[in-house]
Design an enzyme around this catalytic site. Structure first.
Site, PDB file in Angstrom:
ATOM      1  N   ARG A 257       0.865  -1.172   0.000  1.00 31.51           N
ATOM      2  CA  ARG A 257       0.000   0.000   0.000  1.00 31.51           C
ATOM      3  C   ARG A 257       0.902   1.222   0.000  1.00 31.51           C
ATOM      4  O   ARG A 257       1.449   1.590   1.036  1.00 31.51           O
ATOM      5  CB  ARG A 257      -0.883  -0.036   1.255  1.00 31.51           C
ATOM      6  N   HIS A 261      -3.695   4.540   4.589  1.00 31.25           N
ATOM      7  CA  HIS A 261      -4.864   3.642   4.595  1.00 31.25           C
ATOM      8  C   HIS A 261      -6.059   4.350   3.954  1.00 31.25           C
ATOM      9  O   HIS A 261      -6.685   3.851   3.045  1.00 31.25           O
ATOM     10  CB  HIS A 261      -5.185   3.239   6.037  1.00 31.25           C
ATOM     11  N   TYR A 270       3.853   5.640  11.767  1.00 33.55           N
ATOM     12  CA  TYR A 270       4.185   4.239  12.014  1.00 33.55           C
ATOM     13  C   TYR A 270       5.124   3.583  11.010  1.00 33.55           C
ATOM     14  O   TYR A 270       5.525   2.447  11.208  1.00 33.55           O
ATOM     15  CB  TYR A 270       2.908   3.402  12.130  1.00 33.55           C
TER      16      TYR A 270
END
Lengths: 359, 321
Positions: A257, A261, A270
Site C-alpha cells: 500500500r 490507509h 508508524y
C-alpha cells in the site's frame, strides 16, 4: 499446474516479471502483448484516478478517499484472468479490477462522495459493492460460489481481502466452508503489508498468509502481487481448478500500500520513508511500462497519449458525479419492498422538513 | 485549570489510570504506535510499553481476550475502532462479558471497559457513524455510558475503570475535538448512573445524550420556553430518579436521540415516564429521533440528523398539544 510448485509453507513465491521488467524464461505465452497493453492502460487509469481523487479530497470534493496506488497489478491481472460470468467480491482497494469488469468511474466517485447511488450498478456487473467492515465479505464470496456449484454453473467467484482480514473470524469460517463444500472460490488476499498501522509481521506469526489454506484442506500460493504475469497465471490456474470442481484456492498477492490507509490516516506515525521508497522500486505500473519499452511497444509519445485519454475519462467521470444530485427521498425508499406503516408516517414527516420548510 | 478537548481528557484519564494501576492495560487496533485512529491513546505506548498493545485486526478476540485478562486479575481497557465494528465481538459481549458475574453467582466480576467511538456528524464512510446504544442497553449485566463533554469523559472513564463490572464506554466522535473545557488535572470520578441536569426549567424537560448535547443546548437557548435540559450520561442503567422527578415537575418531555426510533432508548424513556408520571403529564412524551432507516452515507447525513428548526418545531408541538 505451475502454482503447485510453490510451497507457501516454505515461503516460495511465484514471480515471473522482475522489478526491471524482465520476463522469466518459459513464461512468454502467459500474456500476449495486447493483453499487457490492456492491463497497462487500466492500471494507469487507476493510478491517475488516485492522483485526481487525492487532490479532490484536499479540496473537500470527496469525503474520504481510499488510495489504490501500489496494488494495481494484483487488482487488474486477477480480474483479467476471469470471464464476465464469474463473480467479483471486492473489499475496497481493487479499483483497476472493478474498472476492467466495467464499473463506471463515475459510480466510484459517487460512492466516494457519499452517495449510495454509486453502489447501484455493481451487481449488474456480477460484482458486489465495496465492503467496509474488514473481512465480512469473505463468506459472501463462498455463498455466491456455492450457489454457482449448486446451480451447475461453470462460473466461479473471486473474493478479495487484505492481510488484516486474515485475523478476523469470518476469514477462517469462510475458508473452512469453502473447503468443506468444495466451492469454486478464489480467496484472493491482497497482502499490502499494512493494516492501517499494524505491519504484516504483527498481524500473524504465520510465515506466509497463503499457508493458512493448507489448514483448510486446499492449496494456497504466494505470488508477487506487483507482477501482472504471476498474478494472472495463478488466478487463471485457480479458476481452472475451481471450474473443474476441485474446490477453492487461496492466492496471497505480495504487494504494498504505497499511500495512507485512507486520507484520514498519516503513515508517518508508524512507517519509514525508507521503506516506502524501497517498495516504490518494485512499483507495479512502472514495471509493466519497463516491460513494454524493452519490447519497443511503448514510448513517451504513447505514454502522453494514454495520459491524455485517462485525464479525459477521469474529468468526465468527476463532472458527471459532481452534477448528480442526492435524492433525499431515497434514504427511505429502499429498506423494504413495501414501506411499513410506521416508516411511511416518518417519511411523511421527513418530506415536511424538506425544501427549507423545516419547522 | 487546563482547557482540554474530549480526546485530550480521555488520554489524560488513561495516562493516569495506567500510571496508578499496573494491572490496567490498553488493547485494540492501532491504539499503540499510531495512538488510535482518533489519537485518543496517543503517546501512551511510549510511556507504558508493557501496558499498551496493538492487536491483530480481531474485534472478537479483543473482547474475548479482555474477558480472559479480567478473569485472571487484570483490568483491560479495550478499544473498538468504530461502533460499526463491534459486531464481530457481539457474541463475546452478549454470551460472556455481560454474564460472568451472574453465571458464577458473584464469584467472577469482569472489570472490563470497552471504548467505542460512536455516532455521526463527521461525514465518515459507511459503518463509521452508527448509533446502536440500544442494542447494548438491552443486554442484562452491561453498563452503558456516553459522555458529552471533556469533563464528563475523563470522570466517567475513571469511574468506569473503577466500576468493577463491564462498561461499554461510548464516545461521540463529533464531540471529540469540537468542545474545549476546563478539566481538572487530578483524577476524579463522575458517577455512573447519574444523569446531569444541564439547566433547570419549568415548561418542559428535554432529554438527550452524547453527540446531540451541543446542538440541543443551542436550540434550547433560542427557544421561548423555560426548559429543563437533561444529559443522560449513563444510558444503562437509566437515572430514574432524575428523569422522573423532572417529568413530574414540568409535565412535558421531549426526547431527542440520534438512533432510529423503534425499540430505542427513547422508547424506554417514554415508557418509564408514562408508567410512573402519567397523572403529572400535560402532554404525551414527544420523541424527536433518527428515522427507522440505515444512517445515510455522508451526502445524505444532514437529512437524517436533527437540526435546530426541527427541534423548535417539536418543542412547539409539545407545548401546543
Amino acid at each position: 499446474m505451475v502454482i503447485e510448485n510453490y510451497d507457501p509453507l516454505k515461503g516460495q513465491m511465484l514471480q515471473v516479471l522482475d522489478a526491471e521488467g524482465n520476463l522469466a524464461q518459459g513464461f512468454d505465452g502467459v500474456l500476449k502483448n495486447d493483453d499487457v497493453l490492456k492491463l497497462y492502460q487500466v492500471m494507469t487509469l487507476s493510478r491517475m484516478t488516485d492522483k485526481k481523487a487525492l487532490a479532490m479530497q484536499r479540496q473537500g470534493r470527496l469525503i474520504t478517499y481510499i488510495p489504490q496506488s501500489g496494488q494495481e497489478a494484483a487488482a487488474a491481472a486477477s480480474v483479467y484472468a476471469l470471464t464476465f460470468e464469474d463473480w467479483i467480491v471486492p473489499a475496497f482497494r481493487e479499483m483497476a479490477g472493478w474498472l476492467l469488469r466495467g464499473a463506471k468511474l463515475k459510480d466510484v466517485f459517487l460512492y466516494l462522495r457519499g452517495n449510495e447511488q454509486g453502489s447501484k450498478n455493481m451487481p449488474k456487473l456480477r460484482m458486489t459493492p465495496l465492503c467496509v467492515p474488514i473481512g465480512s465479505q469473505i463468506p459472501h464470496g463462498v455463498g455466491i460460489s456455492w450457489a454457482q456449484k449448486l446451480k451447475g454453473e461453470n462460473s466461479i467467484t473471486i473474493v478479495y481481502f487484505g492481510d488484516g482480514a486474515t485475523s478476523e473470524g469470518e476469514f477462517h469460517e469462510a475458508m473452512n466452508f469453502g473447503g468443506v463444500f468444495k466451492t469454486p472460490t478464489i480467496f484472493f488476499c491482497m497482502n499490502n503489508q499494512w493494516a492501517i498501522s499494524l505491519p504484516r509481521s504483527l498481524q500473524t506469526s504465520s510465515k506466509t498468509l497463503a499457508q493458512k489454506a493448507v489448514a483448510y484442506g486446499f492449496p494456497g500460493v504466494l505470488v508477487d502481487g506487483n507482477d501482472i504475469f504471476a498474478v494472472y497465471l495463478a488466478t487463471k490456474e485457480a479458476a481452472e481448478r475451481a471450474r473443474q470442481g476441485k474446490g477453492p484456492t487461496m492466492i496471497e498477492a505480495y504487494t504494498y500500500r504505497q499511500g495512507p490507509h485512507t486520507t484520514a490516516d498519516d503513515p508517518r506515525k508508524y512507517r519509514s520513508t525508507e521503506e516506502e521508497e524501497k517498495w516504490l522500486c518494485k512499483d507495479p505500473v512502472s514495471r509493466v511500462r519497463k516491460f513494454l519499452e524493452k519490447r519497443d511497444l511503448w514510448d513517451d509519445k504513447k505514454q502522453a497519449a494514454l495520459e491524455a485519454e485517462c485525464d479525459k475519462i477521469i474529468e468526465e467521470a468527476v463532472a458527471e458525479a459532481e452534477k448528480t444530485s442526492y435524492i433525499p427521498e431515497d434514504i427511505f425508499k429502499y429498506h423494504y419492498a413495501e414501506m411499513p406503516q410506521e416508516l411511511q408516517e416518518q417519511f411523511e414527516y421527513f418530506k415536511s422538513t424538506l425544501g427549507g420548510q423545516h419547522g | 485549570m487546563a482547557k482540554l478537548t474530549m480526546v485530550q481528557a480521555l488520554n489524560q484519564a488513561m495516562d493516569q489510570v495506567l500510571a496508578k494501576d499496573k494491572r490496567a492495560l490498553i488493547l485494540g487496533e492501532d491504539v499503540g504506535v499510531d495512538g488510535g485512529v482518533f489519537r485518543v491513546t496517543d503517546g501512551l505506548i511510549k510511556k507504558y510499553p508493557n501496558q499498551v498493545f496493538d492487536t491483530p485486526l480481531s474485534e472478537s478476540a479483543i473482547v474475548g481476550a479482555s474477558i480472559g485478562l479480567a478473569i485472571n486479575g487484570l483490568k483491560p481497557i479495550a478499544e473498538i475502532q468504530f461502533m460499526g465494528f463491534y459486531l464481530p465481538a457481539f457474541n463475546q459481549i452478549v454470551a460472556h462479558l455481560a454474564r460472568y458475574r451472574n453465571r458464577t453467582r458473584g464469584t467472577v466480576n469482569l472489570p472490563v471497559v470497552i471504548r467505542i467511538p460512536c455516532h455521526g456528524g463527521i461525514r465518515a464512510l459507511e459503518h463509521h457513524s452508527e448509533a446502536t446504544e440500544a442494542l447494548l442497553a438491552q443486554i442484562p449485566g452491561l453498563t452503558v455510558v456516553m459522555p458529552s463533554t471533556p469533563y464528563d469523559a475523563k470522570g466517567l472513564l475513571i469511574a468506569s475503570v473503577n466500576h468493577g463490572d463491564p462498561v461499554m464506554f461510548l464516545e461521540p466522535i463529533k464531540v471529540y475535538r469540537s468542545i474545549k473545557e476546563e478539566v481538572p488535572e487530578e483524577m476524579y470520578e463522575v458517577p455512573i448512573g447519574k444523569a446531569n441536569i444541564i439547566q433547570e426549567g419549568t415548561d418542559m424537560t428535554v432529554i438527550t445524550w452524547g453527540s446531540y448535547i451541543k446542538d440541543v443546548m443551542e436550540a434550547v437557548k433560542d427557544a421561548p420556553y423555560s426548559i429543563e435540559l437533561i444529559d443522560l450520561r449513563t444510558i444503562s442503567p437509566l437515572d430514574n430518579e432524575t428523569i422522573l422527578a423532572s417529568a413530574q415537575k414540568t409535565g412535558r418531555v421531549l426526547i431527542i436521540q440520534e438512533a432510529p426510533k423503534t425499540c430505542s432508548i427513547s422508547s424506554e424513556l417514554s415508557s418509564r415516564i408514562h408508567e410512573k408520571c402519567y397523572l403529572s403529564l400535560k402532554a404525551p412524551v414527544k420523541r424527536l429521533t433518527g428515522y427507522d432507516i440505515t444512517m445515510p452515507l455522508p451526502a445524505g447525513e444532514e437529512l437524517y440528523l436533527v437540526n435546530k428548526p426541527r427541534i423548535h418545531r417539536a418543542m412547539k408541538e409539545l407545548m401546543e398539544f
